[in-house]
Scaffold this motif. Structure first.
Motif, PDB file in Angstrom:
ATOM      1  N   ALA A 141     -13.349  22.157   2.423  1.00  0.00           N
ATOM      2  CA  ALA A 141     -13.196  20.523   2.107  1.00  0.00           C
ATOM      3  C   ALA A 141     -14.267  20.089   3.083  1.00  0.00           C
ATOM      4  O   ALA A 141     -14.777  19.025   2.436  1.00  0.00           O
ATOM      5  N   ASP A 142     -14.350  20.150   4.452  1.00  0.00           N
ATOM      6  CA  ASP A 142     -15.131  19.520   5.290  1.00  0.00           C
ATOM      7  C   ASP A 142     -16.627  19.635   4.707  1.00  0.00           C
ATOM      8  O   ASP A 142     -17.427  18.720   4.891  1.00  0.00           O
ATOM      9  N   ARG A 143     -17.009  20.828   4.568  1.00  0.00           N
ATOM     10  CA  ARG A 143     -18.259  21.185   3.857  1.00  0.00           C
ATOM     11  C   ARG A 143     -18.927  20.490   2.885  1.00  0.00           C
ATOM     12  O   ARG A 143     -19.698  19.793   2.692  1.00  0.00           O
ATOM     13  N   ILE A 144     -17.814  20.520   1.865  1.00  0.00           N
ATOM     14  CA  ILE A 144     -18.014  19.820   0.545  1.00  0.00           C
ATOM     15  C   ILE A 144     -18.100  18.451   0.779  1.00  0.00           C
ATOM     16  O   ILE A 144     -19.309  17.536   0.255  1.00  0.00           O
ATOM     17  N   ALA A 145     -17.435  17.688   1.711  1.00  0.00           N
ATOM     18  CA  ALA A 145     -17.615  16.469   1.946  1.00  0.00           C
ATOM     19  C   ALA A 145     -18.825  15.996   2.571  1.00  0.00           C
ATOM     20  O   ALA A 145     -19.363  14.886   2.248  1.00  0.00           O
ATOM     21  N   ALA A 146     -19.159  16.790   3.507  1.00  0.00           N
ATOM     22  CA  ALA A 146     -20.535  16.719   4.294  1.00  0.00           C
ATOM     23  C   ALA A 146     -21.636  16.577   3.306  1.00  0.00           C
ATOM     24  O   ALA A 146     -22.553  15.932   3.507  1.00  0.00           O
TER      25      ALA A 146
END
Length: 733
Positions: free
Chosen positions: A279-284
């Motif tokens: 989720a963090d990678r997709i947001a970044a």
């Protein structure tokens, strides 16, 4: 009018005179009295015999009462409950439903009368060696050489013969009654009986648990070994396969289930972390690809700088409306705007560089977590395959443990339940009786009266079955196959002739019905010449002859009554006259025999007496002279009635019957057996006599259910002679 109706009722009972077409059966007799009335008539006929039997039975009852030994009964009362009183609240090996069975109380009553209980009481009270015990029941004690077992068994048998179990209806109470000639002994035995019953019940319960406990002990030992082995196998398999359970639970069947292992918990944690990293990678990645970076927009420093620039731009625009760009204040604001623009650009550049660095870091973290999850998933798959065998070992251990725990609990319970359970209690103990309970004179008399009545009934039935006489009018047609002309009731009057003189008397009305039946005997009415006979003396043939002559005379006919019994004449006695000359003279050849005819005492009809007794009446009747005399008499008279001798033992009547137009057969009710009557009728048939019917005399109608209580008494004193006047007078009643 009443007498006329009575005569008509008798006529209706008889029916018209008919010649029978053949023998009839009891079922074909429409005039047969109802069965109960027949029994009532039989009882009236045998009343003295019945009374004698009843008195004998009562005498026996009194004698038995006086000679019987007084008996004393003691009663103890107990309560038997379906539900056991169990203060420990521990159930026995039998379920609740066993005590609810319908057979429960019947079982208890049978146990109260069991031989084992009786022998237990005999042993406790030492009755086998107590001579008073046997004396109280009228027995001698067993021989001294008998073994103890047989003596106890004998005492138990005697106890069972004198104890009585009496359940009280609609309750749980039971009375135990013991009867003997010794009041103290009766009370002791009754109390000992209920006490031993309670103790025997407890002993049976305890004994029933011994086998169960022994069985459970063996099973528990086997199950303990099996449980230990099953648990050891499960633990060794988990250790060898690296299965580390973190938490366990139980399913609906009570089986142990491993809810989570160490590998499963680790995989779950890494999976959660991988999800967050992704989720963090997709947001970044989303932030990196946007032209207008939301991070920049959302940065507070950039927002503050933009606010300051907007305020400065507003102030500069206001000055430009009044001054030129070279105005000092305007130049100062322009410089401020340039400075703010540079600061905003520098801050946005910094934010963009930080965004690119966060996306790379998130991607690296996601890749690392994904690699760890893949490794742990492979390990968990192998663990799940190993866990199938582990669960098999675990279920075996659980099943063995449950069975072991259940048997252990039952083993603990039955030991307490077999001792504590009790559903029987004593309500009232037996007191020593103060007065005898038997014999009771009134009860014994009632019993004697009942059996006396029963014996009298059977005796009467047997006597009635072997009695072949005619007892009621319906028997005439059924047994003799001849029509019934009339039923003449029994009379209590000593002089029936006086009743015949009265046309309204019951006896006259009864013979009037006979006349009515005779009117149907021929096509021209009443036969002109009628012979009246019977099977034996004393059946009423003479009074019947006299009555027929009297009834015919009252109808306006000229009637001659002939005394044809020259051996034992009786008409002169009925008419209260003398017998000097008569039929015997006419048969002997006397041409002037008609001069011997004289009117009877009422002058209604004429009488020809028998005359002097001849040496041989049969010889006088065997010739043709009697027929000639009869024909000559019919020339002067409308009807001739002949009083003939009895049939059995004499040949006179068959000879007279050949000359007479009709024969009337007189039968005494409950007199001659049917076989004798049939034999007499057979003699008439052999003589070609025309028997038009039977007159049943001396009938007690109240005995056969007809409701008439009148009658008359008469007899035939055959062979009696009054020597006082030298005439042949015979007793006729």
């Amino acid at each position: 009018m009443a007498k006329t109706l009575l005569s008509q009722s008798i006529t209706d009972l008889q029916g018209p005179a008919q010649v029978p077409s053949g023998p009839s059966t009891p079922d074909e007799s429409p005039n047969a009295a109802p069965l109960l009335l027949q029994y009532w008539g039989a009882a009236l006929r045998r009343k003295w015999l019945i009374l004698a039997i009843m008195l004998l039975a009562l005498a026996v009852g009194v004698a038995v009462t006086l000679l019987a030994t007084p008996q004393y009964e003691a009663i103890a009362q107990i309560e038997i409950s379906r539900d056991e009183r169990n203060p420990t609240k521990i159930e026995g090996i039998e379920g609740d439903t066993a005590m609810q069975d319908a057979e429960f109380y019947e079982t208890q009553y049978s146990l109260l009368k069991s031989r084992s209980l009786a022998e237990r009481v005999a042993r406790q009270l030492n009755l086998a060696s107590n001579p008073d015990f046997y004396a109280a029941h009228g027995f001698d004690p067993p021989a001294a050489g008998a073994d103890a077992r047989s003596r106890v068994r004998s005492a138990g048998t005697l106890l069972l013969a004198n104890v009585e179990i009496i359940p009280i209806s609609r309750s749980r109470l039971v009375n135990v009654r013991y009867t003997s000639a010794n009041p103290e002994l009766s009370a002791r035995i009754a109390n000992a009986w209920v006490e031993n019953f309670i103790q025997a019940t407890a002993d049976r319960r305890y004994a029933s648990t011994v086998g169960a406990r022994q069985f459970l002990e063996g099973r528990l030992a086997d199950l303990g070994v099996r449980l230990e082995e099953a648990e050891r196998k499960a633990a060794e398999f988990a250790s060898n396969k690296g299965i580390v359970p973190l938490s366990r639970g139980s399913n609906s069947d009570g089986m142990t289930q491993t809810q989570q292992t160490l590998a499963g918990a680790q995989l779950e944690a890494l999976s959660n972390e991988l999800a967050r990293a992704t989720a963090d990678r997709i947001a970044a990645e989303a932030r990196t690809g946007n032209t207008i970076n939301s991070s920049v927009v959302e940065n507070s420093t950039v927002a503050q700088l933009r606010q300051q620039r907007a305020e400065a731009a507003a102030d500069y625009a206001a000055l430009m409306q009044k001054f030129e760009p070279g105005y000092p204040a305007a130049r100062a604001l322009q410089n401020k705007l340039d400075t703010l623009d540079k600061a905003i650009a520098a801050e946005e550049s910094r934010v963009n560089r930080a965004r690119s660095t966060g996306f790379a870091e998130a991607a690296r973290r996601e890749a690392a977590l994904r690699s760890q999850v893949a490794t742990l998933s492979g390990r968990l798959s192998q663990e799940n395959r190993d866990e199938i065998q582990y669960n098999i070992y675990q279920r075996d251990a659980d099943t063995t443990r449950q069975l072991y725990d259940s048997l252990l609990q039952s083993y603990k319970e039955i030991g307490v339940a077999g001792i504590a359970a009790n559903n029987i209690s004593i309500v009232d103990r037996a007191d020593v009786p103060t007065s005898p309970s038997s014999p009771v004179l009134l009860v014994n008399l009632l019993i004697a009266l009942f059996f006396g009545a029963l014996a009298a009934f059977f005796v009467v039935v047997v006597l009635e079955q072997i009695d072949e006489s005619l007892r009621e009018p319906s028997d005439v047609q059924r047994l003799l196959q001849h029509p019934l002309l009339g039923a003449i009731p029994m009379s209590t009057e000593e002089e029936p002739v006086e009743q015949l003189d009265d046309p309204k008397s019951e006896l006259s009305e009864a013979y009037l019905s006979v006349h009515t039946s005779l009117a149907f005997a021929t096509d021209h009415g009443v036969p002109r010449s009628i012979m009246v006979t019977s099977s034996r003396p004393n059946e009423g043939k003479s009074i019947t002859s006299y009555a027929l002559a009297s009834v015919l005379a009252r109808t306006g006919k000229k009637v001659l009554l002939v005394d044809g019994d020259m051996r034992s004449p009786s008409i002169q006695e009925l008419d209260r006259s003398v017998n000097k000359r008569g039929l015997s003279n006419a048969l002997a050849g006397d041409a002037d025999w008609k001069t011997h005819i004289r009117p009877n005492r009422t002058e209604r009809f004429a009488i020809l007496t028998a005359g002097p007794t001849p040496p041989s009446a049969a010889e006088l009747l065997s010739g043709a002279r009697f027929a000639t005399v009869l024909d000559e008499a019919l020339q002067d008279f409308d009807h001739v009635v002949i009083d003939a001798p009895p049939l059995l033992g004499f040949a006179d009547s068959p000879m007279i019957a050949r000359a007479a137009e009709a024969t009337v057969f007189v039968v005494e009710a409950a007199g001659v057996p049917v076989r004798g009557l049939q034999s007499a009728l057979a003699r008439l048939k052999a003589a070609h006599a025309t028997v038009v019917g039977v007159v049943l005399t001396k009938l007690s109608l109240d005995r056969f259910g007809y409701g008439y209580g009148y009658g008359y008494g008469y007899g035939y004193g055959y062979g009696r002679r009054d020597a006082g006047d030298g005439s042949d007078e015979r007793a006729a009643a």
